[in-house]
Design an enzyme around this catalytic site. Structure first.
Site, PDB file in Angstrom:
ATOM      1  N   ASP A 101       4.318 -88.198   2.207  1.00 34.74           N
ATOM      2  CA  ASP A 101       4.941 -87.971   0.912  1.00 34.74           C
ATOM      3  C   ASP A 101       5.684 -89.244   0.482  1.00 34.74           C
ATOM      4  OD1 ASP A 101       5.586 -85.466  -0.986  1.00 34.74           O
ATOM      5  OD2 ASP A 101       7.431 -86.610  -0.771  1.00 34.74           O
ATOM      6  N   TRP A 102       6.910 -89.135  -0.013  1.00 31.78           N
ATOM      7  CA  TRP A 102       7.657 -90.329  -0.428  1.00 31.78           C
ATOM      8  C   TRP A 102       7.916 -91.289   0.742  1.00 31.78           C
ATOM      9  CZ3 TRP A 102       9.421 -93.363  -4.217  1.00 31.78           C
ATOM     10  CH2 TRP A 102       9.287 -92.919  -5.533  1.00 31.78           C
ATOM     11  N   TRP A 115       4.202 -79.963 -10.531  1.00 32.78           N
ATOM     12  CA  TRP A 115       5.351 -80.142  -9.640  1.00 32.78           C
ATOM     13  C   TRP A 115       6.458 -80.912 -10.339  1.00 32.78           C
ATOM     14  CZ3 TRP A 115       8.876 -79.487  -6.281  1.00 32.78           C
ATOM     15  CH2 TRP A 115       9.586 -80.549  -5.718  1.00 32.78           C
ATOM     16  N   HIS A 147       0.833 -79.550   2.882  1.00 38.20           N
ATOM     17  CA  HIS A 147       1.457 -80.822   2.506  1.00 38.20           C
ATOM     18  C   HIS A 147       2.406 -81.315   3.587  1.00 38.20           C
ATOM     19  CE1 HIS A 147       2.768 -84.032  -0.087  1.00 38.20           C
ATOM     20  NE2 HIS A 147       4.017 -83.636   0.004  1.00 38.20           N
TER      21      HIS A 147
END
Length: 304
Positions: free
Chosen positions: A123-124, A164, A280
């Site tokens: 993710d980030w 999102w 995720h």
């Protein structure tokens, strides 16, 4: 820069998370200092595995991966990004920029003096971690990417991401624990959901979590687009091993692994995997298996 600091009592007796806290300080870029929390487990003499989390998680995400990696002889360093976990949380959304996040983590890596790093980024953690590699390539030995990207805004982000982003800005209560629950397939216990919400006693503490979706470069003229293009130029020229480990049930990141496999020379010939049954937050759904594959990847590519 005004900031909030979550009371330590909220981190006591969290399910499966009994690691010792470590702290350092970084320049907030406005004349002050911000505290960064990080885990540092395993032998100090071992090459580090840098475990980078994303949105809206924190180092708690790696509680299933750190023990087996340490048992295999690796040192694990897992920072909490500014605005998350036990790290300080600037109070205003405008305090958070993509570049500041990169600069804060560059300073942290330099202060801990990590070298020979194996990066695992999700993710980030990838949007920031891959920028770290581009800025400090001499410190990194290999890269493992999981459910992440390094977008430049030159390609559409897709309907799932846009949904999102809209949700993150409009929902009245940004419930971190429930958001993580929704991004897993194995599903979390109520205690685990509470642990993901622990850093955020109320909405005042969530400025960073609210801001992250808006910092993703989604148009070619985004403030971070040019910096990410420059980072890709560096990454394309690196000949360090690259492994992709994506979750089969992650609808937002589906297929992005092919970008890394195509553009990064070190991805050629690696044992890439799409993990069945992983969403995720694949660290929750397949943490021990991820740790096993990282260990095998390090051993297979050592000496390069």
């Amino acid at each position: 820069m005004q900031f909030l600091r979550t009371d330590d009592v909220r981190f006591k007796a969290l399910d499966g998370y009994d690691f010792a806290p470590n702290y350092l300080e970084v320049d907030d870029t406005t004349g002050g200092r911000l505290r960064v929390h990080y885990l540092d487990e395993g032998p100090e003499s071992a090459a580090p595995v840098l475990l980078m989390h994303g949105e809206p998680t924190w180092s708690y995400l790696y509680r299933h991966m750190i023990p087996p990696l340490v048992e295999a002889g690796h040192r694990c360093v897992a920072p909490d990004l500014i605005g998350f976990g036990r790290s300080d949380k600037p109070a205003a959304q405008t305090d958070y920029t993509y570049q500041r996040h990169v600069d804060w983590m560059i300073e942290a890596v330099q202060e801990i003096d990590l070298v020979g790093i194996t990066l695992f980024a999700q993710d980030w953690g990838g949007l920031i971690g891959l920028r770290l590699v581009a800025a400090l390539p001499e410190r990194f030995a290999r890269i493992v990417v999981g459910n992440t990207a390094l977008p430049t805004g030159d390609q559409p982000m897709g309907a799932a991401f846009e949904s999102w982003r809209e949700y993150s800005q409009s929902v009245e209560e940004f419930d971190a624990g429930r958001i993580v629950y929704g991004g897993t397939t194995s599903k979390l216990t109520e205690a685990e959901i509470a642990a993901y919400s622990a850093p955020f006693p109320d909405e005042r503490f969530k400025a960073g979590a609210r801001r992250f979706p808006m910092l993703v470069p989604a148009t070619p003229d985004d403030p971070a687009s040019e910096a990410n293009r420059a980072a890709w130029e560096v990454l394309r020229g690196l000949d360090i091993p690259v492994l992709t480990t994506f979750g089969a049930d992650d609808k937002i990141m589906a297929g992005v692994e092919r970008t890394f496999q195509t553009l990064m020379p070190g991805a050629a010939g690696q044992d890439h995997v799409v993990l069945p049954g992983a969403g995720h937050f694949l660290q929750e759904d397949a943490g021990p298996e991820l740790a096993r594959r990282i260990d095998l990847f390090i051993k297979a590519t050592s000496g390069r």
